[in-house]
Design an enzyme around this catalytic site. Structure first.
Site, PDB file in Angstrom:
ATOM      1  N   HIS A 177      -5.937  49.662   2.829  1.00 29.21           N
ATOM      2  CA  HIS A 177      -5.274  49.867   1.472  1.00 29.21           C
ATOM      3  C   HIS A 177      -4.089  50.886   1.348  1.00 29.21           C
ATOM      4  O   HIS A 177      -3.152  50.846   0.699  1.00 29.21           O
ATOM      5  CB  HIS A 177      -6.265  50.324   0.663  1.00 29.21           C
ATOM      6  CG  HIS A 177      -6.101  49.493  -0.959  1.00 29.21           C
ATOM      7  ND1 HIS A 177      -6.260  48.137  -0.921  1.00 29.21           N
ATOM      8  CD2 HIS A 177      -5.947  49.960  -1.980  1.00 29.21           C
ATOM      9  CE1 HIS A 177      -6.170  47.701  -2.157  1.00 29.21           C
ATOM     10  NE2 HIS A 177      -5.870  48.867  -2.968  1.00 29.21           N
ATOM     11  N   ARG A 180      -0.938  49.212   2.044  1.00 34.14           N
ATOM     12  CA  ARG A 180      -0.341  48.545   0.914  1.00 34.14           C
ATOM     13  C   ARG A 180       0.107  49.810  -0.137  1.00 34.14           C
ATOM     14  O   ARG A 180       1.343  49.567  -0.429  1.00 34.14           O
ATOM     15  CB  ARG A 180      -1.667  47.971   0.234  1.00 34.14           C
ATOM     16  CG  ARG A 180      -1.523  47.424  -1.096  1.00 34.14           C
ATOM     17  CD  ARG A 180      -2.720  46.622  -1.562  1.00 34.14           C
ATOM     18  NE  ARG A 180      -2.686  46.489  -3.019  1.00 34.14           N
ATOM     19  CZ  ARG A 180      -2.187  45.194  -3.723  1.00 34.14           C
ATOM     20  NH1 ARG A 180      -1.326  44.465  -2.922  1.00 34.14           N
ATOM     21  NH2 ARG A 180      -2.003  45.215  -5.156  1.00 34.14           N
ATOM     22  N   HIS A 203       0.583  43.968  -8.794  1.00 32.04           N
ATOM     23  CA  HIS A 203       0.089  44.765  -9.936  1.00 32.04           C
ATOM     24  C   HIS A 203      -0.022  44.053 -11.139  1.00 32.04           C
ATOM     25  O   HIS A 203       0.979  43.451 -11.546  1.00 32.04           O
ATOM     26  CB  HIS A 203       0.995  46.057  -9.845  1.00 32.04           C
ATOM     27  CG  HIS A 203       0.838  46.583  -8.525  1.00 32.04           C
ATOM     28  ND1 HIS A 203       1.782  47.573  -8.207  1.00 32.04           N
ATOM     29  CD2 HIS A 203      -0.025  46.773  -7.730  1.00 32.04           C
ATOM     30  CE1 HIS A 203       1.543  48.218  -7.165  1.00 32.04           C
ATOM     31  NE2 HIS A 203       0.476  47.589  -6.854  1.00 32.04           N
TER      32      HIS A 203
END
Length: 248
Positions: A177, A180, A203
């Site tokens: 993550h 990301r 998002h």
């Protein structure tokens, strides 16, 4: 009577790697694990999204990846840079050979989403529906009882990323993550529009994307602080002001 107010969920600052740290991390990875990590960083994918990619989700011509049934049951497209295409073509050649071997043994079916198995008979055996990152072993689907080749499991990827971070001497807690998070932050640092950065990693709200503005490299060395500006003005212009005052 006042209505109850729902407390806001606190949002913590995400861990983000610098560009140099990201390069060092990826340089310490190898093979399929490296390709998955590069894909997550290049397009802002979650680990599960990268592992669930199907062959037909790769659009080489338009340099984009299609993410299906993502968080919130949404589809989206994100970046698939040409620098990864050569590695992907080599990887897909091996994956296709594995699929052909499965077919020759009477297998080669992959699990399909929703009710597509009924809507598209035979699709489960077609190359385009196969996982880009297939597991090396066959496994029994607990829901259907059918033995199939699933995609790679997340755990080895997470361990590979953590090991690479240690090898690269990165003290931050590096996870999939974090790649990301780093993607979104580095995009903003490069001057990308915040709405685009919101869209690419999927998002739901722009407020999620705005968090990265707090951790992005603002390059403070190039920004003249107020106190530096003030003292600089005094040092550079004090004599001039005195001289001007004397002349008046």
């Amino acid at each position: 009577e006042l209505a109850p107010v729902r407390s806001r969920k606190s949002r913590r600052m995400p861990t983000v790697l610098s560009g140099e740290e990201t390069r060092a991390l990826l340089a310490c990875m190898h093979g399929t694990h490296k390709l998955v990590a590069e894909t997550m960083y290049a397009g802002g994918l979650r680990l599960g999204e990268a592992l669930r990619l199907r062959v037909h989700d790769l659009d080489f011509d338009n340099h984009q990846l299609f993410i299906r049934d993502s968080k919130g049951n949404k589809d989206r497209a994100t970046l698939f840079p040409s620098i990864l295409h050569s590695a992907y073509r080599a990887h897909l050649a091996g994956a296709r050979s594995l699929h052909q071997s499965d077919l020759s043994e009477g297998r080669g079916e992959v699990a399909l989403p929703d009710a597509l198995a009924r809507k598209l008979p035979g699709a489960a055996r077609r190359w385009g529906w196969q996982y880009v990152f297939p597991s090396a072993k066959l496994s029994k689907d607990p829901r259907s009882g059918v033995t199939r080749r699933h995609h790679l499991h997340e755990s080895p990827l997470q361990r590979a990323i953590a090991f690479a971070a240690r090898q690269a001497g990165i003290s931050k807690r590096a996870t999939s993550h974090v790649l990301r998070h780093s993607f979104a932050t580095h995009m903003l640092e490069s001057g990308a529009n915040i709405r685009l950065v919101q869209e690419l990693p999927g998002h739901e709200d722009v407020s999620t994307t705005e968090i990265y503005t707090h951790v992005m490299d603002k390059n403070f060395r190039r920004i003249e602080s107020l106190i530096e500006r003030l003292t600089g003005a005094q040092e550079d212009g004090s004599d001039q002001r005195v001289t001007a005052a004397a002349r008046s």
